[in-house]
Design a protein around this motif. Structure first.
Motif, short mmCIF file in Angstrom:
data_model
loop_
_atom_site.label_atom_id
_atom_site.label_comp_id
_atom_site.label_asym_id
_atom_site.label_seq_id
_atom_site.Cartn_x
_atom_site.Cartn_y
_atom_site.Cartn_z
N TRP A 107 28.91 8.07 62.53
CA TRP A 107 30.29 8.46 62.25
C TRP A 107 30.30 9.66 61.31
O TRP A 107 29.55 9.72 60.34
N LEU A 108 31.14 10.65 61.62
CA LEU A 108 31.29 11.82 60.75
C LEU A 108 32.66 11.77 60.10
O LEU A 108 33.69 11.73 60.79
N ASP A 109 32.68 11.75 58.78
CA ASP A 109 33.94 11.72 58.06
C ASP A 109 34.61 13.09 58.09
O ASP A 109 33.95 14.12 58.24
N GLY A 110 35.91 13.09 57.90
CA GLY A 110 36.68 14.33 57.87
C GLY A 110 37.99 14.16 58.59
O GLY A 110 38.23 13.13 59.24
N GLU A 111 38.84 15.15 58.47
CA GLU A 111 40.14 15.15 59.13
C GLU A 111 40.21 16.31 60.11
O GLU A 111 39.61 17.36 59.90
N HIS A 112 40.96 16.11 61.17
CA HIS A 112 41.20 17.22 62.09
C HIS A 112 42.19 18.20 61.46
O HIS A 112 43.19 17.78 60.87
N PRO A 113 41.93 19.49 61.55
CA PRO A 113 42.88 20.46 61.00
C PRO A 113 44.18 20.46 61.79
O PRO A 113 44.17 20.22 63.01
N LEU A 205 36.29 19.08 62.18
CA LEU A 205 36.57 18.20 61.06
C LEU A 205 36.55 19.03 59.78
O LEU A 205 35.68 19.89 59.61
N ILE A 206 37.51 18.77 58.91
CA ILE A 206 37.57 19.49 57.65
C ILE A 206 37.55 18.50 56.48
O ILE A 206 37.97 17.35 56.61
N ASP A 207 37.05 18.98 55.36
CA ASP A 207 37.02 18.21 54.12
C ASP A 207 37.52 19.12 53.00
O ASP A 207 36.93 20.17 52.75
N ARG A 208 38.63 18.73 52.38
CA ARG A 208 39.26 19.55 51.34
C ARG A 208 39.50 20.99 51.83
O ARG A 208 39.31 21.95 51.10
N GLY A 209 39.92 21.08 53.09
CA GLY A 209 40.31 22.35 53.65
C GLY A 209 39.19 23.18 54.25
O GLY A 209 39.46 24.19 54.91
N ARG A 210 37.95 22.76 54.03
CA ARG A 210 36.81 23.54 54.54
C ARG A 210 36.19 22.84 55.75
O ARG A 210 36.20 21.61 55.86
#
Length: 299
Positions: A107-113, A205-210
């Motif tokens: 699993w890869l953490d992060g959010e879709h932009p 996937l982004i983390d804190r905008g990056r």
């Protein structure tokens, strides 16, 4: 997440099937929680497995070859890229009424932009350019042909058919003019390079905008690098688009073909997914607006 099937020939997939497949082939994971993941992906169904894994199963037969391709090539690409990409933990076989190979991934953490919701579009544009440049530098020897690695003109018939289906929904005259302009761009004359060829927001996937990860490499392969410029129109606002273009060092012809790929994809997606995949349809409408605005400004 799409509640209904997106394709007429889509396989029947649910939590019970995933549980049976795991029990038969990966018993060590069979008792972990399984939850459908609300993905807008069109080729694979994704299920979260425990806290740190995902099960990914092709919905349609055309995605079956992607399984073997990802298992073969992702481990070779990963060390050479600046962000995370999927790590395969196991390859499942047809069973329990499911006809194709399937995969278990880390699993890869992060959010879709989100279009219009980027914290710092300029920095994300630089991250995307860095990823694309790193991918394009990898030795392409023996790499498979990318799904969108060939000449843009190969999409002409399907794109024009889609334009006809969109009468009354979009400005088809403007869409035709923009498509014609893209086809006039010189074809790629350099050596083939590694490309992802499906850099949609749902595959980032982004983390804190990056940018933290790029996923779903089913369309990867070698070919014309222009197809990896589509994020300029499906995600980035105009000012960040300019940053992405400068950082990616795309010449005029490559940029024009990239805009053509973005337009073609959106025109084909909109009538097909209008009723079955709201996220894809909404992004397609966005891309069409952005490309037509670009084309109008360039005239």
């Amino acid at each position: 997440m799409c509640a209904s099937k997106m394709h007429a020939d889509e396989a029947d997939i649910d939590v019970a099937l995933v549980r049976r497949l795991l029990a038969a082939q990966f018993a060590q994971w069979a008792d972990l929680p399984i939850e459908p993941y609300p993905s807008a992906g069109t080729v694979n169904a994704v299920y979260r497995l425990g806290d740190d894994m995902a099960v990914r199963l092709p919905r349609i037969e055309s995605g079956v070859g992607d399984v073997e391709k990802e298992h073969r090539w992702l481990p070779r690409l990963a060390p050479l890229l600046p962000v995370d990409i999927p790590v395969a933990l196991g390859k499942g076989e047809p069973a329990e009424g499911y006809p194709w190979n399937w995969s278990v991934y880390r699993w890869l953490d992060g959010e879709h932009p989100l279009v219009g919701g980027l914290a710092d579009p300029g920095l994300l544009a630089l991250d995307l350019a860095e990823f694309v440049a790193a991918l394009h530098r990898i030795d392409p020897t023996n790499g498979p042909l990318a799904y969108r690695g060939g000449p843009l003109r190969t999409q002409d018939a399907e794109t024009r058919t889609a334009i006809g289906e969109l009468r009354g929904m979009v400005d088809t005259e403007a869409a035709t003019a923009a498509w014609d302009a893209a086809l006039r761009a010189p074809e790629w004359s350099g050596p083939p390079v590694w490309v992802h060829s499906d850099l949609m927001p749902g595959n980032l996937l982004i983390d804190r905008g990056r940018l933290s990860a790029v996923i779903d490499f089913g369309t990867m392969g070698v070919g014309d690098p222009s197809c990896d410029l589509i994020a300029a129109w499906n995600l980035l606002p105009a000012d960040a688009r300019d940053i992405f273009r400068t950082a990616s060092k795309a010449d005029d012809a490559t940029w024009a073909r990239g805009r053509g790929w973005a337009l073609s994809m959106a025109l084909i997606q909109l009538p097909y997914y209008e009723d079955t995949n709201p996220a894809i349809a909404a992004n397609a409408r966005h891309v069409i607006r952005e490309v037509l605005t670009d084309h109008e400004h360039a005239r």
